[in-house]
Design a protein around this motif. Sequence first.
Motif, PDB file in Angstrom:
ATOM      1  N   ARG A  42       0.846  -1.198   0.000  1.00  0.00           N
ATOM      2  CA  ARG A  42       0.000   0.000   0.000  1.00  0.00           C
ATOM      3  C   ARG A  42       0.882   1.248   0.000  1.00  0.00           C
ATOM      4  O   ARG A  42       0.676   2.175  -0.775  1.00  0.00           O
ATOM      5  CB  ARG A  42      -0.927   0.004   1.219  1.00  0.00           C
ATOM      6  CG  ARG A  42      -1.797   1.244   1.303  1.00  0.00           C
ATOM      7  CD  ARG A  42      -2.484   1.364   2.679  1.00  0.00           C
ATOM      8  NE  ARG A  42      -3.260   2.573   2.761  1.00  0.00           N
ATOM      9  CZ  ARG A  42      -2.762   3.791   3.030  1.00  0.00           C
ATOM     10  NH1 ARG A  42      -1.470   3.952   3.238  1.00  0.00           N
ATOM     11  NH2 ARG A  42      -3.539   4.833   3.074  1.00  0.00           N
ATOM     12  N   GLU A 124      -3.927  -6.813  -2.642  1.00  0.00           N
ATOM     13  CA  GLU A 124      -4.578  -6.354  -1.414  1.00  0.00           C
ATOM     14  C   GLU A 124      -4.152  -4.928  -1.064  1.00  0.00           C
ATOM     15  O   GLU A 124      -4.973  -4.115  -0.635  1.00  0.00           O
ATOM     16  CB  GLU A 124      -4.265  -7.309  -0.258  1.00  0.00           C
ATOM     17  CG  GLU A 124      -4.974  -8.646  -0.379  1.00  0.00           C
ATOM     18  CD  GLU A 124      -4.584  -9.629   0.719  1.00  0.00           C
ATOM     19  OE1 GLU A 124      -4.326  -9.194   1.851  1.00  0.00           O
ATOM     20  OE2 GLU A 124      -4.538 -10.838   0.421  1.00  0.00           O
ATOM     21  N   LYS A 127      -6.008  -2.593  -3.268  1.00  0.00           N
ATOM     22  CA  LYS A 127      -7.420  -2.492  -2.874  1.00  0.00           C
ATOM     23  C   LYS A 127      -7.577  -1.524  -1.705  1.00  0.00           C
ATOM     24  O   LYS A 127      -8.596  -0.835  -1.595  1.00  0.00           O
ATOM     25  CB  LYS A 127      -7.969  -3.866  -2.488  1.00  0.00           C
ATOM     26  CG  LYS A 127      -8.281  -4.749  -3.667  1.00  0.00           C
ATOM     27  CD  LYS A 127      -8.834  -6.090  -3.201  1.00  0.00           C
ATOM     28  CE  LYS A 127      -9.078  -7.022  -4.348  1.00  0.00           C
ATOM     29  NZ  LYS A 127      -9.523  -8.357  -3.906  1.00  0.00           N
ATOM     30  N   MET A 128      -6.575  -1.472  -0.820  1.00  0.00           N
ATOM     31  CA  MET A 128      -6.639  -0.570   0.344  1.00  0.00           C
ATOM     32  C   MET A 128      -6.706   0.897  -0.062  1.00  0.00           C
ATOM     33  O   MET A 128      -7.186   1.720   0.709  1.00  0.00           O
ATOM     34  CB  MET A 128      -5.419  -0.771   1.250  1.00  0.00           C
ATOM     35  CG  MET A 128      -5.420  -2.040   2.015  1.00  0.00           C
ATOM     36  SD  MET A 128      -3.897  -2.094   3.009  1.00  0.00           S
ATOM     37  CE  MET A 128      -4.083  -3.681   3.784  1.00  0.00           C
ATOM     38  N   ILE A 129      -6.219   1.219  -1.247  1.00  0.00           N
ATOM     39  CA  ILE A 129      -6.285   2.617  -1.700  1.00  0.00           C
ATOM     40  C   ILE A 129      -7.386   2.804  -2.749  1.00  0.00           C
ATOM     41  O   ILE A 129      -7.431   3.807  -3.446  1.00  0.00           O
ATOM     42  CB  ILE A 129      -4.925   3.128  -2.226  1.00  0.00           C
ATOM     43  CG1 ILE A 129      -4.443   2.296  -3.419  1.00  0.00           C
ATOM     44  CG2 ILE A 129      -3.890   3.164  -1.131  1.00  0.00           C
ATOM     45  CD1 ILE A 129      -3.257   2.894  -4.141  1.00  0.00           C
ATOM     46  N   ASN A 130      -8.252   1.793  -2.849  1.00  0.00           N
ATOM     47  CA  ASN A 130      -9.423   1.834  -3.729  1.00  0.00           C
ATOM     48  C   ASN A 130      -9.083   1.990  -5.204  1.00  0.00           C
ATOM     49  O   ASN A 130      -9.817   2.633  -5.945  1.00  0.00           O
ATOM     50  CB  ASN A 130     -10.388   2.959  -3.300  1.00  0.00           C
ATOM     51  CG  ASN A 130     -10.960   2.701  -1.935  1.00  0.00           C
ATOM     52  OD1 ASN A 130     -11.318   1.563  -1.614  1.00  0.00           O
ATOM     53  ND2 ASN A 130     -11.019   3.730  -1.116  1.00  0.00           N
ATOM     54  N   LEU A 131      -7.970   1.393  -5.621  1.00  0.00           N
ATOM     55  CA  LEU A 131      -7.646   1.403  -7.037  1.00  0.00           C
ATOM     56  C   LEU A 131      -8.481   0.331  -7.721  1.00  0.00           C
ATOM     57  O   LEU A 131      -8.532  -0.805  -7.275  1.00  0.00           O
ATOM     58  CB  LEU A 131      -6.149   1.130  -7.229  1.00  0.00           C
ATOM     59  CG  LEU A 131      -5.512   1.678  -8.482  1.00  0.00           C
ATOM     60  CD1 LEU A 131      -5.715   3.190  -8.599  1.00  0.00           C
ATOM     61  CD2 LEU A 131      -4.031   1.375  -8.496  1.00  0.00           C
ATOM     62  N   LYS A 132      -9.171   0.709  -8.771  1.00  0.00           N
ATOM     63  CA  LYS A 132     -10.082  -0.194  -9.469  1.00  0.00           C
ATOM     64  C   LYS A 132      -9.308  -1.248 -10.246  1.00  0.00           C
ATOM     65  O   LYS A 132      -8.434  -0.934 -11.037  1.00  0.00           O
ATOM     66  CB  LYS A 132     -10.971   0.583 -10.438  1.00  0.00           C
ATOM     67  CG  LYS A 132     -11.818   1.633  -9.759  1.00  0.00           C
ATOM     68  CD  LYS A 132     -12.996   1.000  -9.064  1.00  0.00           C
ATOM     69  CE  LYS A 132     -13.944   2.048  -8.576  1.00  0.00           C
ATOM     70  NZ  LYS A 132     -14.180   2.079  -7.185  1.00  0.00           N
ATOM     71  N   GLN A 133      -9.660  -2.508 -10.019  1.00  0.00           N
ATOM     72  CA  GLN A 133      -9.005  -3.621 -10.684  1.00  0.00           C
ATOM     73  C   GLN A 133      -9.576  -3.812 -12.082  1.00  0.00           C
ATOM     74  O   GLN A 133     -10.757  -3.628 -12.310  1.00  0.00           O
ATOM     75  CB  GLN A 133      -9.178  -4.894  -9.873  1.00  0.00           C
ATOM     76  CG  GLN A 133      -8.417  -6.065 -10.438  1.00  0.00           C
ATOM     77  CD  GLN A 133      -8.473  -7.272  -9.523  1.00  0.00           C
ATOM     78  OE1 GLN A 133      -8.974  -7.197  -8.418  1.00  0.00           O
ATOM     79  NE2 GLN A 133      -7.959  -8.375 -10.000  1.00  0.00           N
TER      80      GLN A 133
END
Length: 163
Positions: A42, A124, A127-133
């Motif tokens: 992160r 993971e 995802k913690m920084i809300n980056l879209k996969q």
Amino acid sequence: MTRGERNNNWGNLKKGYPFFIGEIQGTDQVFRTFSKPEYGFRAMAKVLINLIDKKKLNTISKLINVYAPSSENNTQSYIDALSSNLNIGPNTKITTSFAELAPLMYYIAIHENGKLPPANKIQEGLKMINLKQVSVHNPVSSKKYIPYLIFAAAVYLEKYSKR
């Protein structure tokens, strides 16, 4: 076990301000220590996003000259390795989309540690920084996304090889 692995800091981020979520007091005098690898990833993502977006270091060459300066690294070798692994030229513009940042982090971690990082922990951390996969169900025609598909395959293999 590598230093980056031991510190849960696969990007070998040096100690300093600001402190990151999940950062703990470790025994390493130079590099940050995180409680879990995903917190280290992160932090790595936050640093890379800052360098790429805010500082406009939006090519591998510009980025690595700051991230891994020649006073501490063989910077040209680092640039060449990342460019080759990411299948792009050293002066090709890069973005902080999930599809570009995830494989960039993956290959930085390999270069810094000399071994494969836990790709699922990179995922993971992002995802913690809300980056879209990116959906792997939508085929991507550009050669630029081949490194992302390799990263996605690594995550998949880690997940299902433990069964």
